[in-house]
Scaffold this active site. Structure first.
Site, mmCIF file in Angstrom:
data_model
loop_
_atom_site.group_PDB
_atom_site.id
_atom_site.type_symbol
_atom_site.label_atom_id
_atom_site.label_comp_id
_atom_site.label_asym_id
_atom_site.label_seq_id
_atom_site.Cartn_x
_atom_site.Cartn_y
_atom_site.Cartn_z
ATOM 1 N N ILE A 120 -1.206 -13.010 4.159
ATOM 2 C CA ILE A 120 -1.733 -11.703 3.786
ATOM 3 C C ILE A 120 -3.239 -11.887 3.626
ATOM 4 O O ILE A 120 -3.688 -12.819 2.970
ATOM 5 C CB ILE A 120 -1.080 -11.179 2.488
ATOM 6 C CG1 ILE A 120 -1.623 -9.786 2.118
ATOM 7 C CG2 ILE A 120 -1.234 -12.137 1.334
ATOM 8 C CD1 ILE A 120 -0.889 -9.157 0.928
ATOM 9 N N SER A 121 -4.019 -11.028 4.258
ATOM 10 C CA SER A 121 -5.462 -11.236 4.320
ATOM 11 C C SER A 121 -6.111 -11.137 2.937
ATOM 12 O O SER A 121 -5.644 -10.424 2.051
ATOM 13 C CB SER A 121 -6.110 -10.214 5.247
ATOM 14 O OG SER A 121 -5.675 -10.386 6.579
ATOM 15 N N GLN A 122 -7.212 -11.848 2.795
ATOM 16 C CA GLN A 122 -8.064 -11.780 1.602
ATOM 17 C C GLN A 122 -8.430 -10.312 1.333
ATOM 18 O O GLN A 122 -8.763 -9.567 2.254
ATOM 19 C CB GLN A 122 -9.319 -12.603 1.878
ATOM 20 C CG GLN A 122 -10.382 -12.567 0.813
ATOM 21 C CD GLN A 122 -11.676 -13.230 1.303
ATOM 22 O OE1 GLN A 122 -11.910 -13.320 2.508
ATOM 23 N NE2 GLN A 122 -12.482 -13.677 0.372
#
Length: 273
Positions: A120-122
């Site tokens: 899950i992206s930053q």
């Protein structure tokens, strides 16, 4: 008929190097991908286990409203000014989109593993990409390539009436479908299992395209699915990656701008079951 020239012939520029030795590719891990690069590389977390989708616990012991407020405050300090994006980040409970063992870290400014070698992206990356894609525009139809666990699509759905998302890994597609059903996506996300590199021609043109994985080159197919005046944002490169913004300026013309150094998981063709 001459094939229109597009602006992706120029390779991404970067002076950074990466260590080698990961099944995801040189230097990749589940914890150092889908994030901005600045200063020392992020430390590596253990990979989240591959899990069968199940209903989440009703109470994770988190004061998620307070933690999300802190996250949004941090995003403002980091330069995110689009109020639509900030409100959307505040509205979506990120801890519902990660493994329960990592829920206490959901509002840190870090990418987190979600299984299947993906992340899950930053939060900063999500907010920045969406803000740049929609800057000065009111997108009504947006395509996301690489839905992962569904978080970014849920954020998009807070201010975009039609969100189309594609995920190529069957297990993640199943996770995303469950997460979006209970993650305040407003019923606006149309999730597909398929090859994101092909886009969704039958739903084009799109007012924006967001790509959450890095290819050697941005697929030309996606450029032709942009509406004129619309923007695509995607990481590009292998060991050296930069965030790239493409704006379609005419039927056969695009403008390219190179942004920050980033590190994303690889963009792959086909599907994985």
């Amino acid at each position: 008929m001459n094939k229109p020239r597009h602006p992706l012939d120029k390779p991404a520029r970067s002076t950074r190097t990466a260590p080698t030795g990961s099944a995801l590719g040189p230097g990749y891990s589940a914890a150092n991908s889908n994030t901005r690069i600045h200063g020392p590389r992020p430390f590596t977390l253990p990979q989240a286990p591959i899990r069968t989708p199940a209903a989440p616990a009703a109470n994770l012991g988190l004061n998620s409203d307070r933690l999300r407020l802190q996250m949004v405050h941090r995003l403002r300090e980091q330069g995110i000014t689009d109020e639509r994006v900030l409100s959307a980040m505040q509205a979506v409970p990120r801890h519902l989109f990660v493994d329960q063992g990592l829920a206490s870290r959901a509002y840190e400014d870090a990418a987190l593993p979600i299984g299947y070698g993906q992340t899950i992206s930053q939060p900063w990356v999500v907010a920045h990409m969406l803000a740049v894609m929609s800057d000065g525009r009111t997108p009504a139809r947006v395509l996301e390539i690489g839905a992962g666990c569904g978080y970014q699509a849920a954020v998009l759905a807070q201010f975009v009436p039609e969100v189309y998302a594609i995920e190529r890994v069957r297990g993640l597609y199943d996770q995303a479908r469950l997460n979006l059903a209970q993650g305040r996506a407003r019923g606006r996300v149309r999730l597909s299992f398929g090859d994101g590199m092909q886009g969704l021609e039958h739903r084009a043109p799109f007012d924006g395209i967001v790509v959450a994985a890095a290819g050697v080159k941005i697929p030309e197919t996606l450029l032709h699915q942009l509406a004129v005046g619309a923007r695509l944002i995607a990481p590009e490169g292998t060991a050296h990656q930069r965030l790239i913004l493409i704006e379609r300026t005419g039927p056969s013309s695009w403008h390219r701008l190179e942004l920050e150094d980033v590190r994303f998981v690889p963009l792959r063709p086909g599907t994985q079951t």
